[in-house]
Design a protein around this motif. Structure first.
Motif, short mmCIF file in Angstrom:
data_model
loop_
_atom_site.label_atom_id
_atom_site.label_comp_id
_atom_site.label_asym_id
_atom_site.label_seq_id
_atom_site.Cartn_x
_atom_site.Cartn_y
_atom_site.Cartn_z
N LEU A 18 0.86 -1.18 0.00
CA LEU A 18 0.00 0.00 0.00
C LEU A 18 0.89 1.23 0.00
O LEU A 18 2.01 1.18 0.53
CB LEU A 18 -0.90 0.04 1.23
CG LEU A 18 -2.11 -0.89 1.31
CD1 LEU A 18 -2.76 -0.79 2.69
CD2 LEU A 18 -3.13 -0.57 0.24
N ARG A 19 0.38 2.32 -0.54
CA ARG A 19 1.06 3.59 -0.42
C ARG A 19 0.14 4.59 0.24
O ARG A 19 -0.93 4.90 -0.31
CB ARG A 19 1.53 4.14 -1.77
CG ARG A 19 2.42 5.39 -1.59
CD ARG A 19 3.01 5.90 -2.89
NE ARG A 19 2.08 6.75 -3.62
CZ ARG A 19 2.46 7.69 -4.47
NH1 ARG A 19 3.77 7.91 -4.68
NH2 ARG A 19 1.56 8.41 -5.12
N LEU A 20 0.54 5.07 1.38
CA LEU A 20 -0.21 6.11 2.08
C LEU A 20 0.28 7.48 1.64
O LEU A 20 1.48 7.67 1.41
CB LEU A 20 -0.04 5.97 3.59
CG LEU A 20 -0.42 4.62 4.22
CD1 LEU A 20 -0.29 4.70 5.74
CD2 LEU A 20 -1.81 4.19 3.81
N PHE A 68 9.31 -0.53 4.48
CA PHE A 68 8.61 0.74 4.33
C PHE A 68 9.59 1.83 3.92
O PHE A 68 10.76 1.83 4.33
CB PHE A 68 7.96 1.16 5.65
CG PHE A 68 6.80 0.32 6.10
CD1 PHE A 68 6.48 -0.88 5.50
CD2 PHE A 68 6.01 0.75 7.16
CE1 PHE A 68 5.42 -1.65 5.93
CE2 PHE A 68 4.94 0.00 7.61
CZ PHE A 68 4.65 -1.20 6.99
N THR A 69 9.10 2.78 3.14
CA THR A 69 9.91 3.92 2.72
C THR A 69 9.10 5.20 2.85
O THR A 69 7.99 5.29 2.30
CB THR A 69 10.39 3.78 1.28
OG1 THR A 69 11.13 2.57 1.13
CG2 THR A 69 11.29 4.95 0.89
N ILE A 70 9.64 6.17 3.56
CA ILE A 70 9.01 7.48 3.67
C ILE A 70 9.67 8.43 2.67
O ILE A 70 10.88 8.38 2.46
CB ILE A 70 9.09 8.04 5.11
CG1 ILE A 70 8.23 9.29 5.26
CG2 ILE A 70 10.53 8.28 5.53
CD1 ILE A 70 8.08 9.76 6.71
N THR A 78 3.06 17.11 0.10
CA THR A 78 2.62 15.75 0.37
C THR A 78 3.78 14.89 0.88
O THR A 78 4.91 15.01 0.39
CB THR A 78 2.02 15.11 -0.89
OG1 THR A 78 0.94 15.92 -1.36
CG2 THR A 78 1.49 13.71 -0.61
N VAL A 79 3.48 14.04 1.84
CA VAL A 79 4.43 13.04 2.32
C VAL A 79 3.82 11.66 2.09
O VAL A 79 2.59 11.50 2.17
CB VAL A 79 4.79 13.27 3.80
CG1 VAL A 79 3.58 13.12 4.71
CG2 VAL A 79 5.91 12.35 4.25
N TYR A 80 4.66 10.71 1.77
CA TYR A 80 4.21 9.37 1.40
C TYR A 80 4.82 8.32 2.32
O TYR A 80 5.90 8.51 2.89
CB TYR A 80 4.62 9.05 -0.04
CG TYR A 80 4.15 10.05 -1.06
CD1 TYR A 80 4.99 11.06 -1.50
CD2 TYR A 80 2.87 9.98 -1.58
CE1 TYR A 80 4.57 11.98 -2.44
CE2 TYR A 80 2.43 10.91 -2.52
CZ TYR A 80 3.29 11.90 -2.94
OH TYR A 80 2.86 12.81 -3.87
N LEU A 81 4.12 7.20 2.42
CA LEU A 81 4.67 6.03 3.09
C LEU A 81 4.38 4.83 2.19
O LEU A 81 3.24 4.40 2.07
CB LEU A 81 4.05 5.83 4.48
CG LEU A 81 4.66 4.67 5.27
CD1 LEU A 81 6.11 4.99 5.66
CD2 LEU A 81 3.83 4.38 6.52
N GLN A 82 5.43 4.35 1.53
CA GLN A 82 5.31 3.16 0.71
C GLN A 82 5.53 1.95 1.61
O GLN A 82 6.57 1.83 2.26
CB GLN A 82 6.36 3.17 -0.41
CG GLN A 82 6.33 1.93 -1.29
CD GLN A 82 5.06 1.80 -2.09
OE1 GLN A 82 4.59 2.78 -2.67
NE2 GLN A 82 4.51 0.60 -2.14
#
Length: 127
Positions: A18-20, A68-70, A78-82
């Motif tokens: 998932l990508r947040l 996980f990768t931020i 925008t900031v992401y969490l892969q």
């Protein structure tokens, strides 16, 4: 004031991804450190990943390192969490948070260092 809105949560099978995303309002987003926290039922909120204002410094919970990768896009606020190789123990509500201490060199790891929080997004990983 900064408003944060998370998206991208959902139900996924173990091993999936998932990508947040966390969209932030305000013109000073680029100067903020950002963090992703999570809280599972009956457990305390914990830092998952954090990133400083430039992206040069990151920090991760040991159990998510390598999975996980931020990242952040300051042009898009925008900031992401892969999240890859998800496990049932990753199931939690995930929160985005902003630290308004401008231009920190490091990525804060403690929840009290963050000043603004999003409402959260549910991530459920089935086995």
């Amino acid at each position: 004031q900064v408003q944060l809105v998370e998206s991208g949560g959902g139900l996924v099978q173990a091993g999936g991804s998932l990508r947040l995303s966390c969209a932030a309002s305000g013109r000073t987003f680029r100067s903020y450190a950002m963090g992703w926290f999570r809280q599972a039922p009956g457990k305390e909120r914990e830092l998952v990943a954090a990133i400083n204002w430039s992206g040069a410094s990151t920090d991760y919970l040991d159990s998510v390192k390598g999975r996980f990768t931020i990242s952040r896009d300051n042009a898009k606020n925008t900031v992401y969490l892969q999240m890859n190789s998800l496990k049932p123990e990753d199931t939690a509500v995930y929160y985005c948070a902003a630290d308004d201490s401008h231009y920190r060199d490091y990525a804060p790891s403690l929840s009290y260092e963050y000043d603004f929080w999003g409402p959260g997004t549910q991530v459920t990983v089935s086995s």
